[in-house]
Design an enzyme around this catalytic site. Structure first.
Site, PDB file in Angstrom:
ATOM      1  CB  SER A 131      -0.882   0.008   1.407  1.00 13.86           C
ATOM      2  OG  SER A 131      -1.797   1.231   1.396  1.00 13.86           O
ATOM      3  CE1 TYR A 144      -4.259  -2.498   5.140  1.00 12.93           C
ATOM      4  CE2 TYR A 144      -3.290  -0.291   4.518  1.00 12.93           C
ATOM      5  CZ  TYR A 144      -3.872  -1.670   4.068  1.00 12.93           C
ATOM      6  OH  TYR A 144      -3.970  -1.866   2.835  1.00 12.93           O
TER       7      TYR A 144
END
Length: 273
Positions: A131, A144
């Site tokens: 990401s 995350y």
């Protein structure tokens, strides 16, 4: 015919990638953690199988099945993952462990077991879904963020260790993409964060909760899930895949700022996002 194992195909990026690759003549083993999602994938005409990446036996059985059918495993796209919102101080150790079980340990185990077959056949392509949050960090995404940073470290190291083989490792750094990620993150937020007793209670109620509940795709630089699917197809068709692929302008922009700005100046910008 090339084949590929894709994890996390219940919706969003995994689903769109499975559909695109299948339509492109690639044999797709689309997997999901829940049987109801597997049935939905089958209804779409996809070859779908049950796979929980946190279950080593599931992974072993899935790979054995692919190899027994095709005698090879050309590629794996480690896409399974989820987000756990909340300030770092509100993330308990068990919740952080749960985040890592899927995003990091599950991905690692799929990779590790797949490598046994790729070593045996002498080639393969490993595609790790990271990401933009594996490059920079944003507040209230600590669990995350660190799971994606861990993926970066594993992928970069593995790529070096496999540099003298015909097995490639490519990392995809995805920015804002249309999927059910936000919807699932909201469920985890409500389940695992003590909103009322947090030092960030007011922020949660006014900003974070509203952002997670917003079902509009109005995030700057947002792209459809197919944008990631197209990159996976590009990797499969390439004789020499790149080690890293950015998806969305947000990833390019923030990746660039990470390289040129001081930490203090970058923090000022990130605090406004």
């Amino acid at each position: 015919m090339k084949n590929i194992l894709i994890t996390g195909c219940s919706s969003g990026i995994g689903l769109e990638t499975a559909k695109l690759l299948d339509a492109s003549g690639i044999k797709v083993y689309a997997t999901a953690r829940k049987q109801e999602d597997v049935e939905k994938l089958k209804e779409l005409g996809l070859k779908a199988f049950l796979l929980d990446v946190t279950n080593e036996k599931h992974i072993k059985t899935m790979l054995e099945q692919i190899y027994s059918i095709d005698g090879k495993i050309d590629a794996v796209f480690n896409n399974a993952g989820f987000g756990q919102p909340g300030a770092v101080e509100d993330i308990t150790v068990p919740v952080l462990k749960e985040q890592f079980e899927t995003n990091v340990f599950g991905m690692h185990e799929v990779t590790r077991q797949t490598l046994v077959y790729m070593r045996k056949q002498g080639y393969g392509k490993i595609i790790q879904h990271s990401s933009v949050l594996g490059i920079i960090s944003l507040k209230f995404r600590g669990a995350y963020n660190c799971s994606k940073y861990a993926i970066e470290g594993l992928a970069d190291t593995l790529r070096l260790e496999l540099s003298n083989t015909n097995i490639s490792v490519s990392t995809i750094n995805t920015g804002p993409v249309t999927s059910k990620f936000r919807e699932n993150a909201l469920k985890n937020f409500r389940k695992n964060i003590d909103i009322e007793n947090s030092a960030f209670s007011e922020v949660y109620k006014k900003e974070l909760k509203e952002r997670l509940e917003n079902d509009k795709d109005d995030t700057p630089f947002n792209l459809p899930a197919s944008s990631v699917a197209n990159v996976v197809l590009k990797i499969l068709e390439s004789s020499k895949p790149k080690p890293r692929y950015y998806v969305t302008k947000a990833t390019y922009l923030l990746g660039f700022l990470k390289r040129i700005l001081s930490t203090s100046l970058l923090d000022k910008i990130l605090n406004k996002i």
